[in-house]
Design an enzyme around this catalytic site. Structure first.
Site, PDB file in Angstrom:
ATOM      1  N   ASP A   1      -4.662  -6.355  -7.841  1.00 35.67           N
ATOM      2  CA  ASP A   1      -4.827  -5.690  -6.556  1.00 35.67           C
ATOM      3  C   ASP A   1      -5.046  -4.204  -6.859  1.00 35.67           C
ATOM      4  O   ASP A   1      -4.997  -3.776  -8.021  1.00 35.67           O
ATOM      5  CB  ASP A   1      -3.607  -5.936  -5.656  1.00 35.67           C
ATOM      6  CG  ASP A   1      -3.942  -5.834  -4.163  1.00 35.67           C
ATOM      7  OD1 ASP A   1      -5.016  -5.290  -3.830  1.00 35.67           O
ATOM      8  OD2 ASP A   1      -3.133  -6.295  -3.340  1.00 35.67           O
TER       9      ASP A   1
ATOM     10  N   HIS B   1       0.831  -1.196   0.000  1.00 36.19           N
ATOM     11  CA  HIS B   1       0.000   0.000   0.000  1.00 36.19           C
ATOM     12  C   HIS B   1       0.871   1.255   0.000  1.00 36.19           C
ATOM     13  O   HIS B   1       0.452   2.303  -0.504  1.00 36.19           O
ATOM     14  CB  HIS B   1      -0.905   0.038   1.241  1.00 36.19           C
ATOM     15  CG  HIS B   1      -1.958  -1.023   1.258  1.00 36.19           C
ATOM     16  ND1 HIS B   1      -1.707  -2.304   1.684  1.00 36.19           N
ATOM     17  CD2 HIS B   1      -3.267  -0.986   0.896  1.00 36.19           C
ATOM     18  CE1 HIS B   1      -2.816  -3.009   1.600  1.00 36.19           C
ATOM     19  NE2 HIS B   1      -3.776  -2.242   1.125  1.00 36.19           N
TER      20      HIS B   1
END
Length: 334
Positions: free
Chosen positions: A246, A174
């Protein structure tokens, strides 16, 4: 069905979101905790999303259990997968019950999919941690297979993540671009084992690759890598299900360029459905920048189980399963 799955901002749709959902490239919506106030509001939001889109739309959420459970008050508390082994000889049955309970409660709100289970090995990654069933590939296979059986019994498809394995890198994709410097031989003997075994067993309907660069094998993260998605996943392992990217707004995806470039790179590598979350400008840039994107095959993941909460919670299976899972969770989770 379009190949882009994106998010919405709150508990109700705004005018811009209604317009975006009608865009032909949009094929799905992923929900987060900010989209949830209570169960009746959630059902109303899902209904509004489907009406606004006016087309088949895949609605998904990360609802693995433990710290990754977006809807809490009003839903059963699902324990982290990393503690199921504490049930000892009852662990496999408990995993099935957790998978069923999680899936049945989401389906009762017309949510098609939870991105679960995590197949990563627990090897020191803080971002994975107790989201993983175990550090032992065989135990991951046993418990994940049982969890998936429960999902399938409820009527929900299963998504294994994060291929080929995120558990051996400490960096959080992230926030940065993780790198795994191990050889093919080491990865295949460890992280890949659950995928390699569960694919031919017919357990996995979808797979989500990791935003991790495996430096000895490719200079692109797995989700942008034809080596990982075409040569290994499709070719060597014979996976014919759906491949999700993702989240393309994560820092681990930045190596592919701007948002449209990331989306095109993921499609070129073999992804069927692209995720763009928590960044409205990025999602709109993808919608504006993708030229003639292919239709997604992800319609196969739509639920045919038109659930009803009152009917579900009146069944003996829900009552017994919910009771057992909650007793276990209260005993072993702080």
């Amino acid at each position: 069905m379009g190949p882009l799955m994106l998010d919405v901002q709150g508990c109700e749709l705004d005018a811009e979101e209604r317009e975006i959902l009608r865009h032909p490239t949009v094929g799905g919506v992923i929900l987060f905790g900010r989209n949830y106030h209570d169960r009746s509001q959630l059902s109303a939001l899902v209904k509004t999303i489907r009406q606004a889109a006016n087309k088949p739309l895949l609605i998904a959420v990360d609802h693995e259990g433990g710290r990754v459970q977006r809807f809490r008050n009003g839903f059963s508390r699902i324990p982290p997968m990393g503690i199921l082994h504490k049930a000892r000889n009852q662990a496999t049955d408990l995993a099935t019950e957790c998978g069923w309970l999680m899936a049945a409660e989401l389906l009762a709100h017309d949510i098609d999919l939870s991105f679960a289970p995590v197949l990563d090995l627990e090897r020191g990654s803080n971002v994975i941690g107790d989201r993983s069933f175990s550090s032992d590939p065989e135990q991951v296979i046993q418990l994940a297979s049982a969890f998936i059986d429960g999902m399938h019994q409820a009527g929900m498809k299963a998504t294994g993540k994060h291929f080929p394995g995120h558990g051996s890198v400490r960096a959080d994709s992230h926030l940065e671009s993780p790198r795994d410097n191990r050889s093919w031989e080491e990865i295949e003997a460890t992280d890949l084992v659950p995928f390699r075994e569960l694919i031919p067993a017919g357990k996995l309907d979808a797979i989500m690759p990791a935003h991790v660069i495996y430096t000895e094998l490719d200079d692109q993260p797995a989700g942008f890598s034809r080596f990982w998605l075409q040569e290994v996943l499709r070719g060597k392992y014979g996976f014919n299900g759906i491949i999700f990217s993702d989240d393309l707004t994560m820092e681990g995806a930045a190596v592919a360029g701007g948002y449209p470039e990331r989306a095109q790179a993921a499609l070129n590598a073999g992804c069927d459905m692209l995720l763009a979350c928590n960044n409205r400008a990025g999602a709109v840039a993808i919608l504006d920048g993708l030229q003639n994107p292919p239709a997604s095959r992800a319609e196969s993941l739509l639920s045919t189980n038109n659930g009803d909460w009152s009917r579900l919670t009146s069944t003996s299976r829900w009552k017994n399963t919910q009771n057992r899972v909650q007793i276990f969770t209260e005993e072993f989770v702080n």
